[in-house]
Write a protein that holds these residues in place. Structure first.
Motif, mmCIF file in Angstrom:
data_model
loop_
_atom_site.group_PDB
_atom_site.id
_atom_site.type_symbol
_atom_site.label_atom_id
_atom_site.label_comp_id
_atom_site.label_asym_id
_atom_site.label_seq_id
_atom_site.Cartn_x
_atom_site.Cartn_y
_atom_site.Cartn_z
ATOM 1 N N TYR A 133 -6.349 -1.914 12.842
ATOM 2 C CA TYR A 133 -4.917 -2.242 12.804
ATOM 3 C C TYR A 133 -4.159 -0.924 12.720
ATOM 4 O O TYR A 133 -4.402 -0.104 11.828
ATOM 5 C CB TYR A 133 -4.572 -3.126 11.595
ATOM 6 C CG TYR A 133 -3.087 -3.403 11.489
ATOM 7 C CD1 TYR A 133 -2.470 -4.336 12.324
ATOM 8 C CD2 TYR A 133 -2.288 -2.691 10.585
ATOM 9 C CE1 TYR A 133 -1.107 -4.571 12.254
ATOM 10 C CE2 TYR A 133 -0.918 -2.928 10.509
ATOM 11 C CZ TYR A 133 -0.333 -3.864 11.344
ATOM 12 O OH TYR A 133 1.021 -4.090 11.282
ATOM 13 N N HIS A 134 -3.227 -0.708 13.676
ATOM 14 C CA HIS A 134 -2.503 0.561 13.708
ATOM 15 C C HIS A 134 -0.991 0.365 13.692
ATOM 16 O O HIS A 134 -0.258 1.337 13.832
ATOM 17 C CB HIS A 134 -2.922 1.369 14.940
ATOM 18 C CG HIS A 134 -4.379 1.712 14.958
ATOM 19 N ND1 HIS A 134 -4.909 2.741 14.200
ATOM 20 C CD2 HIS A 134 -5.432 1.152 15.607
ATOM 21 C CE1 HIS A 134 -6.226 2.808 14.405
ATOM 22 N NE2 HIS A 134 -6.569 1.854 15.236
ATOM 23 N N GLU B 182 -9.290 4.436 12.101
ATOM 24 C CA GLU B 182 -8.906 4.474 10.690
ATOM 25 C C GLU B 182 -10.117 5.075 9.967
ATOM 26 O O GLU B 182 -11.169 4.444 9.927
ATOM 27 C CB GLU B 182 -8.655 3.058 10.164
ATOM 28 C CG GLU B 182 -7.419 2.375 10.713
ATOM 29 C CD GLU B 182 -7.460 0.861 10.472
ATOM 30 O OE1 GLU B 182 -7.019 0.414 9.400
ATOM 31 O OE2 GLU B 182 -7.942 0.138 11.366
ATOM 32 N N GLY C 288 4.570 3.969 9.655
ATOM 33 C CA GLY C 288 3.205 4.108 10.140
ATOM 34 C C GLY C 288 3.074 3.833 11.630
ATOM 35 O O GLY C 288 2.390 4.558 12.362
ATOM 36 N N SER C 289 3.739 2.773 12.088
ATOM 37 C CA SER C 289 3.634 2.414 13.508
ATOM 38 C C SER C 289 4.179 3.523 14.403
ATOM 39 O O SER C 289 3.568 3.862 15.427
ATOM 40 C CB SER C 289 4.413 1.125 13.796
ATOM 41 O OG SER C 289 3.918 0.073 13.013
ATOM 42 N N ASP D 180 -5.934 7.861 12.077
ATOM 43 C CA ASP D 180 -4.810 7.100 11.534
ATOM 44 C C ASP D 180 -5.012 7.004 10.023
ATOM 45 O O ASP D 180 -5.733 6.144 9.526
ATOM 46 C CB ASP D 180 -4.778 5.710 12.185
ATOM 47 C CG ASP D 180 -3.679 4.834 11.598
ATOM 48 O OD1 ASP D 180 -3.050 5.247 10.598
ATOM 49 O OD2 ASP D 180 -3.458 3.725 12.121
ATOM 50 N N TRP E 239 0.791 -1.229 0.000
ATOM 51 C CA TRP E 239 0.000 0.000 0.000
ATOM 52 C C TRP E 239 0.829 1.289 0.000
ATOM 53 O O TRP E 239 0.299 2.371 0.255
ATOM 54 C CB TRP E 239 -0.982 0.030 1.205
ATOM 55 C CG TRP E 239 -1.616 -1.282 1.552
ATOM 56 C CD1 TRP E 239 -1.636 -2.416 0.784
ATOM 57 C CD2 TRP E 239 -2.332 -1.636 2.747
ATOM 58 N NE1 TRP E 239 -2.315 -3.433 1.417
ATOM 59 C CE2 TRP E 239 -2.742 -2.978 2.634
ATOM 60 C CE3 TRP E 239 -2.661 -0.943 3.899
ATOM 61 C CZ2 TRP E 239 -3.460 -3.655 3.628
ATOM 62 C CZ3 TRP E 239 -3.386 -1.615 4.886
ATOM 63 C CH2 TRP E 239 -3.767 -2.944 4.749
ATOM 64 N N LYS F 181 3.164 5.530 4.714
ATOM 65 C CA LYS F 181 2.968 4.782 3.458
ATOM 66 C C LYS F 181 3.201 5.611 2.183
ATOM 67 O O LYS F 181 4.320 5.720 1.732
ATOM 68 C CB LYS F 181 1.593 4.126 3.460
ATOM 69 C CG LYS F 181 1.512 3.010 4.523
ATOM 70 C CD LYS F 181 0.542 1.937 4.156
ATOM 71 C CE LYS F 181 0.358 0.918 5.251
ATOM 72 N NZ LYS F 181 1.149 -0.279 5.116
HETATM 73 C C1 PLP Z 1 -3.968 2.109 9.294
HETATM 74 C C2 PLP Z 1 -2.554 1.685 9.539
HETATM 75 N N1 PLP Z 1 -1.870 2.244 10.549
HETATM 76 C C3 PLP Z 1 -0.590 1.921 10.801
HETATM 77 C C4 PLP Z 1 0.062 0.975 10.047
HETATM 78 C C5 PLP Z 1 1.490 0.609 10.357
HETATM 79 O O1 PLP Z 1 2.340 1.119 9.383
HETATM 80 P P1 PLP Z 1 3.806 0.521 9.190
HETATM 81 O O2 PLP Z 1 3.635 -0.844 8.626
HETATM 82 O O3 PLP Z 1 4.450 1.467 8.240
HETATM 83 O O4 PLP Z 1 4.461 0.520 10.526
HETATM 84 C C6 PLP Z 1 -0.608 0.372 8.984
HETATM 85 C C7 PLP Z 1 0.055 -0.640 8.157
HETATM 86 O O5 PLP Z 1 -0.532 -1.347 7.371
HETATM 87 C C8 PLP Z 1 -1.958 0.724 8.723
HETATM 88 O O6 PLP Z 1 -2.662 0.162 7.736
#
Ligand code: PLP
Length: 424
Positions: free
Chosen positions: A142-143, A202, A110-111, A236, A51, A265
């Motif tokens: 999912y975050h 989200e 993202g995390s 998010d 993504w 992303k």
């Molecule tokens: C909504 C959302 N937040 C956070 C993340 C985490 O991102 P990352 O994989 O770059 O740490 C993702 C990953 O898919 C996600 O979809």
């Protein structure tokens, strides 16, 4: 050197069991929507490499910017120093983010963008001397995979080994159309306790949960209720940001605005790791002090890496071009036509579409989940046809780079129809 043998022996790949799984494919190069293997295969990247990729692989404008920046200033500590690529990127991102985002904080992915958002929200109340500690999240979310991000995500197979280390979160049900009023009531009861520090969501699409979509109207009602009780709202937009949903950010579908937004992303066009957390004046005000105890003590070695910022600035320029908007519109139009064509298929439970996202939930006789066994059939079926579609259990989704062409999308749609034909 036998690269595959070394990989097999030495490398631990993400989200991949260490035994009983096919060996990873070795990719030598990539251009546009295609991944090129060592043995000459050209595989369509129909999921934008987890993504992230929005302008196609090895985009020459982004590649040149990376090259030039690497020769000029590759990195510098971001505490006590600053640089033009970060300043320009902060301005660019602020100019397109919804709401009155007045500070931009850089991180790595993202995390970490989510961790920063959660820590900002919790410290906001700490700095104000108010005892609000609890966070509300939506079931199925999912975050990310760091501890805070795991804590506010759906608890299950991914998080079970760490469950006892994850902080307590109040969950509300996913606001499906038929239970919206129940969810709103549940939410009201929680925020009325006046113990809630923040609400994280989200916006409009839960990506990893299987591209589950919900209405902007119910999200508006939740945010409104949260704000009425002084709850900090965290959007998010790590997945939904930078055009994925057809608007630059999913929050643009809302009337309300969040207090904090986390993005990553697509920010660098899928070239370099970078996270950004933006927050409003209200949040910043709680930190405006020379008192060290009120300082936000968070940072990463590579904070605001100049090469990543330079890549992001060019990705922003490309995203703002009319050409990119037209491509996004074209993708959505073709997705909608394909949705109409297949939604009555006996093996299709539901087709969901928003912007450049198309998700097809298949009937499987089993519950819809990441662990659904249909995945084992779907992934190899498409890979054998040189299409990368990495399903979420029994949910096939297409999430292409915006540069994809009509003929390439049609090839993916045809392969999906062929797959549907193989199901009983
Ligand atoms: C909504 C959302 N937040 C956070 C993340 C985490 O991102 P990352 O994989 O770059 O740490 C993702 C990953 O898919 C996600 O979809």
């Amino acid at each position: 050197m036998n690269l595959e043998a070394i990989d097999k022996d030495l490398i631990w790949h993400p989200f991949t069991p260490l035994t009983g799984y096919p060996e990873p494919l070795l990719i030598e190069s990539a251009k546009g929507v295609y991944l090129h293997t060592k043995d000459g295969r050209k595989i369509i990247d129909a999921i934008s490499s987890w993504w992230v990729n929005i302008h196609g692989h090895s985009n020459e404008f982004i590649a040149n910017a990376i090259h030039e920046q690497a020769k000029k200033l590759e990195h510098v500590i971001f505490a006590g120093f600053t640089h033009e690529p970060a300043i320009r990127l902060a301005k660019n991102v602020q100019s397109i983010l919804p709401g009155d985002m007045s500070k931009i904080f850089f991180s790595d992915d993202g995390s970490t963008a989510v961790e920063v958002a959660l820590k900002m929200a919790l410290q906001f109340w700490y700095n104000r001397g108010v005892n609000k500690k609890k966070i509300i999240a939506i079931r199925g979310g999912y975050h990310g995979d760091t501890f805070g991000a795991m804590a506010v995500g759906e608890r299950g197979m991914f998080t079970d080994p760490f469950r006892s280390h994850l902080f307590d979160v109040a969950y509300i049900d996913f606001p499906l159309a038929d239970i919206e009023s129940k969810v709103l009531k549940e939410f009201k009861d929680l925020v009325e306790t006046e113990e809630i520090a923040a609400f994280i969501f989200e916006p409009l699409v839960q990506g990893a949960a299987g591209m589950r979509m919900y209405s902007p109207l119910i999200l508006d009602s939740l945010i409104k209720e949260a704000k009425h009780h002084n709850v900090i709202c965290i959007a998010d937009e790590v997945f939904t940001g930078f055009g994925r949903t057809g608007r630059t950010f999913a929050c643009e579908y809302l009337s309300e605005t969040p207090d904090i937004i986390a993005v990553s992303k697509g920010i660098t066009g899928g070239t370099m790791a970078l996270g950004v957390t933006a927050c409003s004046k209200k949040i910043v005000a709680a930190f405006e002090s020379a008192d060290l105890t009120k300082t936000f003590f968070h940072g990463h070695s590579y904070t605001a890496n100049p090469i990543a910022c330079a890549a992001a600035n060019v990705s922003y320029d490309l995203l703002m071009k009319e050409e990119c908007r037209l491509q996004m519109t074209m993708i959505n139009r073709l997705h909608e036509t394909f949705r109409t064509r297949i939604q009555a298929h006996a093996n299709v439970k539901e087709v969901r579409c928003l912007g450049t996202i198309l998700a097809i939930e298949l009937r499987s006789g089993d519950e819809t989940s990441y662990a659904n066994d249909l995945r084992k059939k779907i992934y190899p079926f498409f890979l054998e046809r040189d299409i990368l579609l990495r399903p979420l259990g029994n949910v096939i989704y297409i999430l292409p780079p915006y540069v994809i062409q009509e003929a390439e999308l049609n090839r993916i749609y045809s392969a999906i129809e062929e797959f549907l034909g193989t199901l009983k």
